[in-house]
Each structure stands twice: as structure tokens, then as C-alpha cells.
Design a protein around this motif. Structure first.
Motif, short mmCIF file in Angstrom:
data_model
loop_
_atom_site.label_atom_id
_atom_site.label_comp_id
_atom_site.label_asym_id
_atom_site.label_seq_id
_atom_site.Cartn_x
_atom_site.Cartn_y
_atom_site.Cartn_z
N GLN A 30 0.83 -1.20 0.00
CA GLN A 30 0.00 0.00 0.00
C GLN A 30 0.87 1.25 0.00
O GLN A 30 0.58 2.23 -0.71
CB GLN A 30 -0.90 -0.01 1.24
N TYR A 31 1.93 1.23 0.79
CA TYR A 31 2.83 2.39 0.85
C TYR A 31 3.47 2.65 -0.51
O TYR A 31 3.65 3.81 -0.90
CB TYR A 31 3.91 2.14 1.91
N ARG A 32 3.80 1.60 -1.22
CA ARG A 32 4.43 1.74 -2.54
C ARG A 32 3.40 1.93 -3.64
O ARG A 32 3.75 1.96 -4.82
CB ARG A 32 5.31 0.54 -2.84
N GLN A 33 2.12 2.02 -3.26
CA GLN A 33 1.03 2.34 -4.20
C GLN A 33 0.93 1.31 -5.32
O GLN A 33 0.70 1.65 -6.47
CB GLN A 33 1.20 3.74 -4.77
N LYS A 34 1.06 0.05 -4.98
CA LYS A 34 0.90 -1.01 -5.95
C LYS A 34 -0.58 -1.28 -6.16
O LYS A 34 -1.44 -0.92 -5.35
CB LYS A 34 1.62 -2.29 -5.49
N SER A 35 -0.88 -1.93 -7.30
CA SER A 35 -2.29 -2.17 -7.63
C SER A 35 -2.96 -3.09 -6.62
O SER A 35 -4.17 -2.99 -6.39
CB SER A 35 -2.40 -2.77 -9.04
N SER A 36 -2.23 -4.00 -6.02
CA SER A 36 -2.78 -4.85 -4.96
C SER A 36 -2.20 -4.39 -3.63
O SER A 36 -1.00 -4.56 -3.37
CB SER A 36 -2.44 -6.32 -5.22
#
Length: 235
Positions: A30-36
């Protein structure tokens, strides 16, 4: 067959452990703003844990030597089938993957159904409660977490008088970015045309690189790059 078996404490503990551990992994994504992100990892992790617990505890009362049906094979086919069903709700829009949480929810729902079918009511109740807690209670808190792009600014130069700023804002809005104009100035370029230098901040769930890829194709943008807020403070 009892609704709450003697192993329900072990099952609940393992399910809670999967919730915590998969949540930690999801927070990093989530911190790295990934799609999952957080929700997807938690739901997939709890679903996998539940499927495993069903295989370990759910069919203990079956004497496979006296029946013609193999419940283990049926369970395996359900897991594979739900995987294909979940893939059907995932699609890409403007290079952004959407539907992952829905797909994970479908998978968890299948796990709840299998647990109930195997007579593991306590596990099914626990999984349902944690699923709702993740999506309803934790989601507003997770959405407020800072992202890796929180200190990033977008500096761009575009040709004046062609409605380019409006197009930029529309693209950002489509990808669920909030737009904030920090500074703007007009000047005449070396070619003699009127251009605008602008510094903007875009905030959203998706990585800023996704928006950058879309803006690269906008006709009339002369230059475009990402700067860090700390760099301007040092200047």
C-alpha cells in the motif's frame, strides 16, 4: 457433526495470524502504491489460510475407504474454479488495474462457503467477521496512510492558449487524483511562443508514474518531470 469443533481455537488463532502477517505485507504494498494493496493481500491471505484449514480439519469425519466421493478433490476443484471467476472481475483502465479487491472477496466468500459445507462453522464466522472488519473498519484508516509520492511535485511547461491545463486536470480526475496548483508563471519561449511554467501536486491512491505516462501523450506539453519537495526547500 458439531458447529464448533474442539479445534476451533487453533483455527481461529491461525486465521488471526494470517490476518496480521498478510496485513503487514499489504501495508508495504500500500505504501508503494501497488495495484494490490492492504485489502487484497489480507483477503487473499485469509482465504488461503481458510482453504488450508478446511483441508486439514474439515474432512476429518470422512472415511474415504467407504465412500465413492473424494471431498479433497472437490475442494481442490472449487479453489481452481473460483480463481478463474475472480480473474473475470479484474480489468485494466488507463494502465490502472482495478477489481483486485473484488476478486479477493469472491475468493474469501468461496472459503466461507467451503468452511460451512465442511461443518466448520466457527471458522466460517471468524473469516466473515475479519473480512467485514477489513473492508468496512480498516479501509478508511488505510486510505489515510501517507504514500511514497506525498512529497513529490510535478513541474511542467505547456503551450498557452490551447486548453492543455483543462486536459491535464481531466486526465488526473479520471485516474482519481486530486489536483493542486502550487505556482504558475507565463513567459515567452526561445521559439517565440507563449508557454506556462507550472508546479502542481497530485494526490491519489495510484502511483504518480501512472499519471506521468498518461500526460506524456498530451500534445502541447513542452516538458514534464517529477521533483521532490525537499529539493525546493534546500534551494
Amino acid at each position: 457433526m458439531h458447529f464448533f469443533t474442539g479445534s476451533v481455537g487453533t483455527q481461529a488463532g491461525l486465521l488471526l495470524l494470517s490476518f496480521v502477517l498478510c496485513g503487514i505485507i499489504g501495508l508495504e504494498r500500500q505504501y508503494r502504491q501497488k495495484s494490490s494493496g492492504f485489502r487484497t493481500h489480507v483477503l487473499v491471505g485469509m482465504g488461503a489460510c481458510t482453504f488450508t484449514l478446511i483441508g486439514a480439519f474439515g474432512f476429518a469425519d470422512f472415511n474415504l475407504g467407504q465412500i465413492n466421493h473424494d471431498p479433497f478433490r472437490i475442494a481442490a476443484q472449487i479453489v481452481a474454479g473460483i480463481g478463474f471467476l475472480g480473474a473475470g472481475v479484474i480489468f485494466t483502465r488507463r494502465d490502472i488495474v482495478v477489481g483486485l479487491t473484488t476478486a479477493a472477496t469472491v475468493w474469501v466468500t468461496a472459503a466461507v462457503g467451503m468452511a460451512c459445507g465442511a461443518g466448520m462453522g466457527g471458522l466460517a464466522v471468524m473469516l466473515t467477521a475479519l473480512h467485514l472488519f477489513c473492508l468496512i473498519a480498516l479501509t478508511p484508516l488505510i486510505d489515510k496512510l501517507p504514500t511514497a509520492d506525498r512529497h513529490s511535485l510535478l513541474e511542467l511547461t505547456y503551450e498557452d492558449g490551447h486548453g492543455i491545463l483543462r486536459e491535464i486536470v481531466e486526465i488526473a480526475s479520471e485516474q482519481e487524483f486530486a489536483t493542486q496548483v502550487l505556482s504558475t508563471s507565463k513567459r515567452t519561449s526561445e521559439e517565440g511562443s507563449a508557454v506556462v511554467d507550472m508546479q502542481m501536486r497530485f494526490t491519489g491512491k495510484n502511483p504518480l508514474d501512472v499519471l506521468m505516462d498518461q500526460l506524456q501523450g498530451v500534445s502541447g506539453i513542452v516538458s514534464l518531470h517529477v521533483a521532490h519537495e525537499d529539493d525546493h526547500e534546500r534551494d
